[in-house]
Design an enzyme around this catalytic site. Structure first.
Site, PDB file in Angstrom:
ATOM      1  CD  GLU A 145      -1.305   4.841   4.626  1.00  0.00           C
ATOM      2  OE1 GLU A 145      -0.786   5.695   5.384  1.00  0.00           O
ATOM      3  OE2 GLU A 145      -2.045   3.931   5.038  1.00  0.00           O
ATOM      4  CD  GLU A 164      -5.203  -5.927  -0.939  1.00  0.00           C
ATOM      5  OE1 GLU A 164      -4.758  -4.750  -0.972  1.00  0.00           O
ATOM      6  OE2 GLU A 164      -5.813  -6.390   0.034  1.00  0.00           O
ATOM      7  CB  CYS A 189      -5.283  -1.335  -1.639  1.00  0.00           C
ATOM      8  SG  CYS A 189      -6.628  -0.516  -0.802  1.00  0.00           S
ATOM      9  CB  CYS A 202     -10.845  -2.444   0.423  1.00  0.00           C
ATOM     10  SG  CYS A 202     -10.226  -1.863  -1.164  1.00  0.00           S
ATOM     11  CG  ASN A 249      -0.386  -0.200   2.531  1.00  0.00           C
ATOM     12  OD1 ASN A 249       0.622  -0.869   2.684  1.00  0.00           O
ATOM     13  ND2 ASN A 249      -1.009   0.375   3.545  1.00  0.00           N
ATOM     14  CB  CYS A 296      -8.572  -4.691  -3.522  1.00  0.00           C
ATOM     15  SG  CYS A 296      -7.449  -3.295  -3.258  1.00  0.00           S
TER      16      CYS A 296
HETATM   17  N1  THU Z   1      -5.304  -1.279   2.543  1.00  0.00           N
HETATM   18  C1  THU Z   1      -4.769  -2.114   1.608  1.00  0.00           C
HETATM   19  O1  THU Z   1      -3.622  -1.959   1.171  1.00  0.00           O
HETATM   20  N2  THU Z   1      -5.540  -3.136   1.163  1.00  0.00           N
HETATM   21  C2  THU Z   1      -6.811  -3.370   1.569  1.00  0.00           C
HETATM   22  O2  THU Z   1      -7.501  -4.199   0.991  1.00  0.00           O
HETATM   23  C3  THU Z   1      -7.341  -2.633   2.715  1.00  0.00           C
HETATM   24  C4  THU Z   1      -6.638  -1.383   3.060  1.00  0.00           C
HETATM   25  C5  THU Z   1      -4.478  -0.157   3.017  1.00  0.00           C
HETATM   26  C6  THU Z   1      -4.969   1.190   2.620  1.00  0.00           C
HETATM   27  C7  THU Z   1      -4.378   2.062   3.710  1.00  0.00           C
HETATM   28  O3  THU Z   1      -3.050   2.410   3.340  1.00  0.00           O
HETATM   29  C8  THU Z   1      -4.301   1.151   4.923  1.00  0.00           C
HETATM   30  O4  THU Z   1      -4.446  -0.165   4.424  1.00  0.00           O
HETATM   31  C9  THU Z   1      -5.368   1.438   5.956  1.00  0.00           C
HETATM   32  O5  THU Z   1      -6.621   1.398   5.417  1.00  0.00           O
END
Ligand code: THU
Length: 136
Positions: free
Chosen positions: A48, A59, A57, A91, A46, A94
């Site tokens: 940010e 994935e 994310c 999520c 991920n 994804c």
């Molecule tokens: N996140 C992912 O990388 N994948 C997911 O399926 C759920 C959320 C990340 C996004 C963000 O950087 C952190 O997790 C918190 O939500």
């Protein structure tokens, strides 16, 4: 058919990838490892942003990296969320992107830092997806 030890190894690679996550805001690192049909593994994390909505994310980053490398067929995905003890599933966004590129019976394994792991499939995570239904 993917062997259990292959899935375990994929999970280990997802866990290692998570170390490279850029998650200074949530402090929630996610790593993903995607086994491609040619036997190679593509990993991603991920990423940010201070404009929170721009976060991508692990994935989706992983799938996009694989596509950019010319991979189009995938055998399995593992996801590691080491900052949670229990597994955290992908999520909705994804899941939708997985449904674009991965067959419904493709295994998806996810786990946190504890012992529990969830063995699922793309079809279970995104049921009644029209692309999957059309492929039947
Ligand atoms: N996140 C992912 O990388 N994948 C997911 O399926 C759920 C959320 C990340 C996004 C963000 O950087 C952190 O997790 C918190 O939500």
């Amino acid at each position: 058919m993917i062997e259990k030890n292959q899935m375990d190894s994929l999970f280990t690679q997802a866990r290692q990838a998570a170390e490279k996550a850029y998650a200074p805001y949530s402090k929630f690192r996610v790593g993903a490892a995607l086994l491609c049909e040619d036997g190679t593994v593509v990993t991603g994390v991920n990423v940010e942003n201070r404009s929170f909505g721009l976060t991508v994310c692990a994935e989706r980053n992983t799938l996009c990296t694989a596509i950019a490398q010319g991979k189009l067929s995938f055998l399995a995905l593992a996801i590691s969320t080491p900052d949670s003890i229990e597994p955290v599933g992908p999520c909705g966004a994804c899941r939708q992107v997985m449904g674009e590129f991965m067959a419904a019976d493709t295994p998806v394994l996810f786990g946190g830092s504890g012992q529990n792991r969830v063995n699922s499939t793309v079809g279970e995570l995104l049921p009644l997806d029209s692309l999957h239904e059309l492929k039947k």
